[in-house]
Design an enzyme around this catalytic site. Structure first.
Site, short mmCIF file in Angstrom:
data_model
loop_
_atom_site.label_atom_id
_atom_site.label_comp_id
_atom_site.label_asym_id
_atom_site.label_seq_id
_atom_site.Cartn_x
_atom_site.Cartn_y
_atom_site.Cartn_z
N SER A 20 0.85 -1.19 0.00
CA SER A 20 0.00 0.00 0.00
C SER A 20 0.88 1.23 0.00
O SER A 20 1.91 1.27 0.67
CB SER A 20 -0.88 -0.01 1.25
OG SER A 20 -1.39 1.29 1.46
N SER A 22 -0.22 4.05 1.15
CA SER A 22 -0.75 4.97 2.17
C SER A 22 0.27 5.39 3.23
O SER A 22 0.37 6.59 3.53
CB SER A 22 -2.00 4.39 2.82
OG SER A 22 -3.04 4.38 1.87
N THR A 59 -10.20 -0.09 4.06
CA THR A 59 -10.28 -0.57 2.67
C THR A 59 -11.08 -1.87 2.61
O THR A 59 -11.56 -2.34 3.66
CB THR A 59 -8.88 -0.68 2.04
OG1 THR A 59 -9.05 -1.01 0.65
CG2 THR A 59 -8.01 -1.74 2.69
N LYS A 63 -15.37 -1.52 4.23
CA LYS A 63 -15.90 -0.15 4.12
C LYS A 63 -17.36 -0.04 4.57
O LYS A 63 -17.80 1.02 5.00
CB LYS A 63 -15.75 0.37 2.69
CG LYS A 63 -14.30 0.65 2.31
CD LYS A 63 -14.18 1.36 0.98
CE LYS A 63 -12.72 1.49 0.57
NZ LYS A 63 -12.52 2.33 -0.61
N ASP A 75 -22.45 13.28 5.19
CA ASP A 75 -23.48 13.08 4.16
C ASP A 75 -22.94 12.18 3.05
O ASP A 75 -23.65 11.30 2.56
CB ASP A 75 -23.89 14.43 3.56
CG ASP A 75 -24.78 15.20 4.54
OD1 ASP A 75 -25.29 14.58 5.50
OD2 ASP A 75 -24.94 16.42 4.33
N ASP A 100 -12.76 8.83 -0.46
CA ASP A 100 -12.64 8.41 -1.87
C ASP A 100 -13.44 9.39 -2.73
O ASP A 100 -13.05 9.71 -3.86
CB ASP A 100 -13.20 6.99 -2.06
CG ASP A 100 -12.34 5.93 -1.40
OD1 ASP A 100 -11.11 6.14 -1.30
OD2 ASP A 100 -12.88 4.90 -0.97
N ASN A 125 -19.76 -1.33 -12.15
CA ASN A 125 -20.96 -1.15 -11.34
C ASN A 125 -20.70 -1.56 -9.90
O ASN A 125 -21.64 -1.86 -9.17
CB ASN A 125 -22.08 -2.02 -11.93
CG ASN A 125 -23.33 -1.21 -12.12
OD1 ASN A 125 -23.47 -0.16 -11.50
ND2 ASN A 125 -24.23 -1.70 -12.96
N GLY A 126 -19.46 -1.61 -9.49
CA GLY A 126 -19.11 -2.07 -8.14
C GLY A 126 -19.07 -0.92 -7.16
O GLY A 126 -19.63 0.16 -7.40
N TYR A 201 -3.90 3.10 -10.58
CA TYR A 201 -2.65 3.86 -10.54
C TYR A 201 -1.42 2.97 -10.73
O TYR A 201 -0.30 3.46 -10.73
CB TYR A 201 -2.54 4.69 -9.25
CG TYR A 201 -2.80 3.92 -7.99
CD1 TYR A 201 -4.07 3.92 -7.43
CD2 TYR A 201 -1.80 3.18 -7.39
CE1 TYR A 201 -4.33 3.19 -6.28
CE2 TYR A 201 -2.05 2.46 -6.25
CZ TYR A 201 -3.31 2.47 -5.69
OH TYR A 201 -3.57 1.74 -4.56
#
Ligand code: ADP
Ligand code: S3P
Ligand code: MG
Length: 419
Positions: A20, A22, A59, A63, A75, A100, A125-126, A201
């Site tokens: 990762s 991150s 992740t 989620k 919101d 995200d 569509n995920g 990426y």
């Protein structure tokens, strides 16, 4: 656990994390207390109850699962139905948000892709596609159509929906390392596009983005989204604002570290020699495609003499596809790679391509079967290849001496990422 070992307050929570970016990104944003937390589903409740934890990114596959642990939700998190950022409140409860969403909006802004009143096609569509959908509505898209594998409309209907589409977004993992280059569709079906975005990426440029680049359509890969979401999370974690330049600098630095330098040019021009010097100067790994070929089969010249050039090209492309998935390397190719158009996305996906040139009279010809037959043979080979080298490369250098040549290429490469 050792009694004295405190839990690191920030991190990424997931089931299996692998590599990762991150921790590296949060570190660059001034947070050294960010680690990877791999936890099994049955460990989640106990894990999240630990008061030392101050901020988490979340992740797949958690989620949705972590939402019930959040007393309050933003919101965006409510609309999306997923949380990727949790922030500990002063009363000890968790606040859940979805950065995200912010990262996606940042990526489009960064690339100058406008969504307001536009017709947008989303591939997939995920969960990611769903987050993107919510953001596209908030950005004022005129029409949003998701093409997908399982539900109508399918990818095969791209031409029908793509004819008047303004923006195309890939929200599927198709084309992600190591299954690259690979694309779901061709941009032939989208003649009006003003922007293409890909959430992937790695590789830096998917086949879809290389298609966009060739057509001069503005495009972006997913790194600005990844970094944009991290910056939005870091703002919440550290309760501070970041200058826009901080985000841009991290994007540039990561690209700079990762982009390969790929050398193309006539046989005997000095690709291997200049590449060796560049690798030494930059302290990066060096890959010589002809040497790699020889390790697996035999010397390329011998292979061509025995099996013919078409058989060699087939093996060479398969080998290039394996070698060029790497990042941050110096890659010297064989002189004929440009004769196969399929090799372009392979070299370009993670690479800046440099064409190196020397007068034909000076080229080395030993052990190079296609260069045999004197200067006239080299001239006819060059007549065929010159436009191909030109089309394949982002930069061209006339090399007088290999060390100076390597120096000039290095300067151009750094300047490209620092401008
Ligand atoms: N700029 C240059 N000037 C003079 N000789 C060079 C130069 N670049 C390479 N050479 C020589 O040419 C030969 C072929 O170089 P090489 O790097 O193997 O080329 P390639 O990999 O492009 O086929 C080597 O003997 C090398 O020392
Ligand atoms: O130009 C070519 O078609 C070739 C060049 C050679 O590499 P170099 O460019 O390193 O000589 C080698 O891949 C093979 O003999 C074919
Ligand atoms: Mg070579």
């Amino acid at each position: 656990m050792n009694q004295n070992s405190a839990l690191t307050p920030f991190g990424l929570l997931g089931k299996t994390l692998g590599h990762s970016y991150s921790p590296q990104i949060h570190n660059a944003l001034g947070n050294p207390h960010y680690v990877l937390y791999e936890r099994a589903p049955q460990e989640l409740t106990e894990f999240l109850a630990q008061p030392e934890l101050k901020g988490l990114n979340v992740t797949i596959p958690y989620k949705k699962d972590v939402m019930s642990a959040c007393q309050t939700l933003s919101d965006a998190a409510k609309h999306i139905g997923a949380v990727n950022t949790m922030v500990r409140q002063t009363d000890g409860s968790w606040y859940g948000h979805n950065t995200d969403y912010d990262g996606f909006i940042y990526m489009l802004e960064w690339a100058g892709i406008n969504i307001k009143d536009q017709k947008v096609i989303v591939l997939g569509n995920g969960a990611t596609a769903h987050t993107i959908h919510v953001a596209l509505i908030d950005l004022g898209a005129r029409e949003i159509i998701h093409l997908s594998r399982k539900t109508e409309p399918f990818y095969s209907e791209a031409a029908t929906f793509g004819a008047d589409a303004d923006v195309l977004i890939n929200a599927t993992p198709v084309g992600t390392y190591p299954n690259c280059p690979e694309a779901l569709i061709s941009l032939d079906d989208f003649p009006q596009l003003k922007g293409v975005a890909d959430v992937i990426y790695n590789p830096y440029r998917t086949a879809l983005l290389i298609d966009a680049e060739r057509r001069n359509i503005p495009y972006t890969d997913g790194l600005p989204m990844l970094i944009g979401q991290a910056v939005a999370a870091a703002k919440l974690f550290m309760q501070k604002d970041f200058e826009p330049e901080a985000t841009e600098t991290i994007i540039r630095q990561m690209r700079h570290q990762q982009e390969n330098i790929v050398l193309i040019g006539m046989p005997g021009v000095g690709k291997t020699t200049v590449g060796t010097a560049l690798a030494k100067q930059l302290q990066r790994p060096f890959i010589d495609c002809d040497d790699e070929f020889e390790k697996r089969y035999c010397h390329p010249g011998e292979y061509i003499a025995t099996h013919g050039e078409p058989a060699f090209r087939e093996k060479e492309t398969a080998l290039l596809a394996k070698l060029c998935k790497t990042t941050g390397a110096i890659i010297a190719t064989g002189g004929g790679v440009v004769t196969q158009s399929v090799n372009y996305p392979i070299l370009r996906q993670n690479g800046r391509i440099y064409w190196i040139r020397r007068p034909l009279e000076n080229l080395a010809v030993d052990g190079r079967p296609l260069s045999q037959g004197g200067l006239s043979r080299l001239k006819s080979l060059y007549a065929v290849r010159q436009p191909l080298y030109d089309a394949f490369s982002q930069c061209a250098f006339d090399i007088v001496n290999p060390n100076d040549g390597a120096q000039h290429i290095e300067e151009e490469y750094h300047a490209h990422f620092n401008s």
